[in-house]
Every structure is written in C-alpha cells, then in structure tokens.
Design a protein around this motif. Structure first.
Motif, PDB file in Angstrom:
ATOM      1  N   ASN A   1       8.592 -17.231 -14.703  1.00 50.96           N
ATOM      2  CA  ASN A   1       8.356 -16.069 -15.563  1.00 50.96           C
ATOM      3  C   ASN A   1       7.241 -15.248 -14.935  1.00 50.96           C
ATOM      4  OD1 ASN A   1      10.194 -16.562 -17.821  1.00 50.96           O
ATOM      5  ND2 ASN A   1       8.933 -18.391 -18.135  1.00 50.96           N
ATOM      6  N   VAL A   2       7.663 -14.255 -14.183  1.00 48.29           N
ATOM      7  CA  VAL A   2       6.723 -13.486 -13.361  1.00 48.29           C
ATOM      8  C   VAL A   2       6.139 -12.310 -14.147  1.00 48.29           C
ATOM      9  CG1 VAL A   2       6.569 -11.988 -11.324  1.00 48.29           C
ATOM     10  CG2 VAL A   2       7.907 -14.114 -11.233  1.00 48.29           C
ATOM     11  N   ILE A   3       4.835 -12.137 -14.018  1.00 46.14           N
ATOM     12  CA  ILE A   3       4.196 -10.905 -14.498  1.00 46.14           C
ATOM     13  C   ILE A   3       3.460 -10.292 -13.304  1.00 46.14           C
ATOM     14  CG2 ILE A   3       2.592  -9.823 -16.102  1.00 46.14           C
ATOM     15  CD1 ILE A   3       2.913 -12.165 -17.987  1.00 46.14           C
ATOM     16  N   ILE A   4       3.887  -9.093 -12.929  1.00 44.08           N
ATOM     17  CA  ILE A   4       3.200  -8.379 -11.854  1.00 44.08           C
ATOM     18  C   ILE A   4       1.941  -7.746 -12.439  1.00 44.08           C
ATOM     19  CG2 ILE A   4       3.368  -6.534 -10.134  1.00 44.08           C
ATOM     20  CD1 ILE A   4       6.405  -6.840 -10.216  1.00 44.08           C
ATOM     21  N   VAL A   5       0.801  -8.024 -11.829  1.00 44.52           N
ATOM     22  CA  VAL A   5      -0.471  -7.512 -12.346  1.00 44.52           C
ATOM     23  C   VAL A   5      -1.018  -6.453 -11.406  1.00 44.52           C
ATOM     24  CG1 VAL A   5      -2.798  -8.114 -13.099  1.00 44.52           C
ATOM     25  CG2 VAL A   5      -0.930  -9.751 -13.430  1.00 44.52           C
ATOM     26  N   GLU A   6      -1.071  -5.229 -11.915  1.00 47.64           N
ATOM     27  CA  GLU A   6      -1.496  -4.064 -11.117  1.00 47.64           C
ATOM     28  C   GLU A   6      -2.771  -3.464 -11.684  1.00 47.64           C
ATOM     29  OE1 GLU A   6      -1.563  -2.184  -8.706  1.00 47.64           O
ATOM     30  OE2 GLU A   6       0.367  -1.548  -7.927  1.00 47.64           O
ATOM     31  N   ASP A   7      -3.495  -2.766 -10.849  1.00 41.18           N
ATOM     32  CA  ASP A   7      -4.674  -2.053 -11.331  1.00 41.18           C
ATOM     33  C   ASP A   7      -4.274  -0.779 -12.067  1.00 41.18           C
ATOM     34  OD1 ASP A   7      -3.701  -0.846  -9.006  1.00 41.18           O
ATOM     35  OD2 ASP A   7      -5.633  -0.790  -7.980  1.00 41.18           O
ATOM     36  N   ILE A   8      -3.345  -0.013 -11.470  1.00 42.17           N
ATOM     37  CA  ILE A   8      -3.010   1.289 -12.053  1.00 42.17           C
ATOM     38  C   ILE A   8      -1.593   1.689 -11.666  1.00 42.17           C
ATOM     39  CG2 ILE A   8      -4.003   2.567 -10.086  1.00 42.17           C
ATOM     40  CD1 ILE A   8      -5.055   4.617 -12.185  1.00 42.17           C
ATOM     41  N   VAL A   9      -0.875   2.298 -12.595  1.00 40.44           N
ATOM     42  CA  VAL A   9       0.424   2.891 -12.288  1.00 40.44           C
ATOM     43  C   VAL A   9       0.233   4.396 -12.268  1.00 40.44           C
ATOM     44  CG1 VAL A   9       2.870   2.998 -12.827  1.00 40.44           C
ATOM     45  CG2 VAL A   9       1.537   1.033 -13.559  1.00 40.44           C
ATOM     46  N   ASP A  10       0.537   4.971 -11.143  1.00 37.67           N
ATOM     47  CA  ASP A  10       0.319   6.400 -10.929  1.00 37.67           C
ATOM     48  C   ASP A  10       1.700   7.061 -10.825  1.00 37.67           C
ATOM     49  OD1 ASP A  10      -1.116   8.725 -10.307  1.00 37.67           O
ATOM     50  OD2 ASP A  10      -1.225   8.252  -8.180  1.00 37.67           O
ATOM     51  N   SER A  11       2.223   7.275  -9.627  1.00 36.86           N
ATOM     52  CA  SER A  11       3.577   7.812  -9.500  1.00 36.86           C
ATOM     53  C   SER A  11       4.617   6.777  -9.942  1.00 36.86           C
ATOM     54  CB  SER A  11       3.854   8.217  -8.046  1.00 36.86           C
ATOM     55  OG  SER A  11       3.964   7.067  -7.232  1.00 36.86           O
ATOM     56  N   GLY A  12       4.256   5.481  -9.836  1.00 39.80           N
ATOM     57  CA  GLY A  12       5.182   4.405 -10.173  1.00 39.80           C
ATOM     58  C   GLY A  12       5.998   3.936  -8.970  1.00 39.80           C
ATOM     59  N   ARG A  13       5.781   4.560  -7.824  1.00 40.55           N
ATOM     60  CA  ARG A  13       6.578   4.205  -6.641  1.00 40.55           C
ATOM     61  C   ARG A  13       6.338   2.768  -6.194  1.00 40.55           C
ATOM     62  NH1 ARG A  13       4.875   9.410  -4.540  1.00 40.55           N
ATOM     63  NH2 ARG A  13       6.599  10.884  -4.602  1.00 40.55           N
ATOM     64  N   THR A  14       5.072   2.353  -6.207  1.00 34.09           N
ATOM     65  CA  THR A  14       4.753   0.998  -5.750  1.00 34.09           C
ATOM     66  C   THR A  14       5.467  -0.023  -6.626  1.00 34.09           C
ATOM     67  OG1 THR A  14       2.564   1.807  -5.131  1.00 34.09           O
ATOM     68  CG2 THR A  14       2.856  -0.582  -5.194  1.00 34.09           C
TER      69      THR A  14
ATOM     70  N   SER B   1       0.821  -1.207   0.000  1.00 34.44           N
ATOM     71  CA  SER B   1       0.000   0.000   0.000  1.00 34.44           C
ATOM     72  C   SER B   1       0.855   1.257   0.000  1.00 34.44           C
ATOM     73  CB  SER B   1      -0.964   0.002   1.193  1.00 34.44           C
ATOM     74  OG  SER B   1      -0.361   0.591   2.298  1.00 34.44           O
ATOM     75  N   SER B   2       0.459   2.196  -0.851  1.00 35.99           N
ATOM     76  CA  SER B   2       1.160   3.479  -0.863  1.00 35.99           C
ATOM     77  C   SER B   2       0.163   4.599  -0.634  1.00 35.99           C
ATOM     78  CB  SER B   2       1.884   3.690  -2.200  1.00 35.99           C
ATOM     79  OG  SER B   2       0.958   3.819  -3.244  1.00 35.99           O
ATOM     80  N   TYR B   3      -1.089   4.216  -0.446  1.00 42.64           N
ATOM     81  CA  TYR B   3      -2.133   5.213  -0.239  1.00 42.64           C
ATOM     82  C   TYR B   3      -2.814   4.978   1.103  1.00 42.64           C
ATOM     83  CZ  TYR B   3      -2.273   7.360  -4.808  1.00 42.64           C
ATOM     84  OH  TYR B   3      -1.971   8.088  -5.910  1.00 42.64           O
ATOM     85  N   GLY B   4      -3.215   6.055   1.732  1.00 42.25           N
ATOM     86  CA  GLY B   4      -4.064   5.947   2.912  1.00 42.25           C
ATOM     87  C   GLY B   4      -5.498   5.910   2.431  1.00 42.25           C
ATOM     88  N   SER B   5      -6.374   6.608   3.098  1.00 43.86           N
ATOM     89  CA  SER B   5      -7.775   6.574   2.689  1.00 43.86           C
ATOM     90  C   SER B   5      -8.134   7.803   1.855  1.00 43.86           C
ATOM     91  CB  SER B   5      -8.681   6.484   3.911  1.00 43.86           C
ATOM     92  OG  SER B   5      -8.460   7.592   4.733  1.00 43.86           O
ATOM     93  N   SER B   6      -7.126   8.585   1.454  1.00 43.43           N
ATOM     94  CA  SER B   6      -7.424   9.750   0.624  1.00 43.43           C
ATOM     95  C   SER B   6      -6.956   9.488  -0.801  1.00 43.43           C
ATOM     96  CB  SER B   6      -6.726  10.980   1.175  1.00 43.43           C
ATOM     97  OG  SER B   6      -5.369  10.953   0.815  1.00 43.43           O
ATOM     98  N   THR B   7      -7.016  10.491  -1.648  1.00 44.15           N
ATOM     99  CA  THR B   7      -6.594  10.315  -3.035  1.00 44.15           C
ATOM    100  C   THR B   7      -5.169  10.813  -3.254  1.00 44.15           C
ATOM    101  OG1 THR B   7      -7.500  12.456  -3.645  1.00 44.15           O
ATOM    102  CG2 THR B   7      -8.957  10.557  -3.883  1.00 44.15           C
ATOM    103  N   LYS B   8      -4.434  11.079  -2.177  1.00 44.43           N
ATOM    104  CA  LYS B   8      -3.047  11.549  -2.293  1.00 44.43           C
ATOM    105  C   LYS B   8      -2.067  10.454  -1.877  1.00 44.43           C
ATOM    106  CE  LYS B   8      -3.347  16.054  -3.360  1.00 44.43           C
ATOM    107  NZ  LYS B   8      -4.728  15.941  -3.814  1.00 44.43           N
ATOM    108  N   SER B   9      -0.993  10.309  -2.671  1.00 39.99           N
ATOM    109  CA  SER B   9       0.019   9.302  -2.344  1.00 39.99           C
ATOM    110  C   SER B   9       0.799   9.718  -1.105  1.00 39.99           C
ATOM    111  CB  SER B   9       0.996   9.153  -3.512  1.00 39.99           C
ATOM    112  OG  SER B   9       2.059   8.319  -3.131  1.00 39.99           O
ATOM    113  N   SER B  10       1.063   8.732  -0.234  1.00 38.49           N
ATOM    114  CA  SER B  10       1.880   9.026   0.938  1.00 38.49           C
ATOM    115  C   SER B  10       3.358   8.943   0.586  1.00 38.49           C
ATOM    116  CB  SER B  10       1.570   8.014   2.051  1.00 38.49           C
ATOM    117  OG  SER B  10       1.950   6.725   1.636  1.00 38.49           O
ATOM    118  N   GLY B  11       3.658   8.295  -0.566  1.00 34.23           N
ATOM    119  CA  GLY B  11       5.047   8.137  -0.980  1.00 34.23           C
ATOM    120  C   GLY B  11       5.749   7.003  -0.267  1.00 34.23           C
ATOM    121  N   VAL B  12       5.047   6.337   0.615  1.00 35.82           N
ATOM    122  CA  VAL B  12       5.644   5.244   1.374  1.00 35.82           C
ATOM    123  C   VAL B  12       4.994   3.930   0.931  1.00 35.82           C
ATOM    124  CG1 VAL B  12       5.948   4.251   3.681  1.00 35.82           C
ATOM    125  CG2 VAL B  12       6.031   6.724   3.365  1.00 35.82           C
TER     126      VAL B  12
END
Ligand code: IMP
Ligand code: MG
Length: 174
Positions: free
Chosen positions: A92-105, A66-77
C-alpha cells in the motif's frame, strides 16, 4: 540580486497539520501496512515527521526525480535521478511529496510506480499550488493549499538553499 524569506506557515502550523494527516492515514489504513515513498530531497523532512505520526506499521523507501533546474521555472522534463531500493508489489504505497505545482512530476511517478503492481497507490503532499496545475493528477492528502508563490523551508529549496528552515516561507527577490 539578493533574496529574503517571509514566513507563510509557522513551524507550529506545519507540525500540527502533519499530525492531523498522520491520524487520517492511520485511520484510513487500519489493519494494513503502509509503504511511504519519499521523493527526495524536498519530501524528506515531511516524510520523517509524517512517519512518526502514523500508528499502523510503516516501511519507507526513497527516490529522486527532478523537474526543476536551479531556477524557479519548471523545465517540464521529469528525470529519475535515483530509483527505489525495494519492489512495490502488493504494498500500500503512499507517495510523499513536498509540493505539487504543475503536477508533471507526480503524474509521471504515479504511472511509473503503478506499473510495479502495488496493492494501492496514493499521493500525499505537504503543499499544493492548485492554480499551477497542468495535469489532472489526483492528490489524496494535502497539508496546505498555497497561492502561486515560490516557497522554501521544510525540505523545499531555492537553489539548494533554505531546506533546513523549520517553517514554510516565501522567497522575495530584492
Ligand atoms: P511539478 O512537477 O511542477 O508539480 O513540480 C514539483 C516539484 O517542483 C516539487 O517537488 C519541487 O521540487 C519543485 N517546486 C515546485 N514549486 C516549488 C516551490 O515553490 N518551491 C520549491 N520547489 C518547488
Ligand atoms: Mg519535490
């Protein structure tokens, strides 16, 4: 403050695109097996639909970061809330994500999972907000590039709500 949801991508558009990505992955991994790593909770709907569209042998596992709390702003952590059950060695790994935003996760996950000696590691995301990127993470499969708006549905939440919507919508705050 109340909110409403405006449709951005219909159920038909999302499903058609996932089918195409499944076909592409099946082609790219012909003669091999793929191991999908679903990033919970947001990646769950996407991974299930995608797995059904892949014709080479598929195994999968789940993790939660998790990089988000309960708001729409990234905590960066980035915090690992749940690790994988199985090793990645020689897979052969494929990481499956919902969305790439800042890319930090994803930057963090690729590094962490890459250290476990997989045969290969790629990234597949349903949605990408390229304007928001602060890291140089390389995405291999993208469903849709979308503008910088907060979206929900198909696994994505706002304050844990709307994950069950069968389409992608933009949250509007009234
Ligand atoms: P990143 O580390 O900034 O790329 O954040 C990625 C994570 O933030 C995603 O996996 C989502 O869980 C969450 N996120 C980013 N943008 C949105 C959005 O528009 N709607 C819902 N969740 C989002
Ligand atoms: Mg996520």
């Amino acid at each position: 403050m109340s909110e409403s949801v405006r449709v951005l991508l219909t159920e038909e558009e999302v499903d058609a695109r996932i089918k195409k990505i499944g076909e592409q992955i099946s082609k790219d991994y012909e003669g091999k097996e793929v191991h999908l790593v679903c990033v919970l909770k947001g990646g769950s709907f996407f991974m299930c639909e995608l797995a059904k569209r892949i014709t080479v042998p598929v195994t999968f596992d789940f993790m939660s970061a998790s990089s988000y709390g309960s708001s729409t702003k990234s905590s960066g952590v980035v915090k690992i809330v749940k690790d994988l059950d199985e090793p990645l060695k020689d897979k052969n790994v494929i990481i499956v994500e919902d969305i790439v935003d800042s890319g930090r996760t994803l930057s963090y996950l690729v590094k962490m999972l890459g250290d476990r000696e997989p045969a290969s590691i790629k990234i597949c995301t349903l949605l990408d907000k390229p304007d928001r990127r602060v890291t140089d993470v390389k995405v291999d499969y993208t469903g849709f590039e979308i503008p910088d708006e907060f979206v929900v549905g198909y696994g994505l939440d706002y304050d844990q709500k709307y994950r069950n919507l069968p389409y992608i919508g933009v949250v509007e705050f009234n």
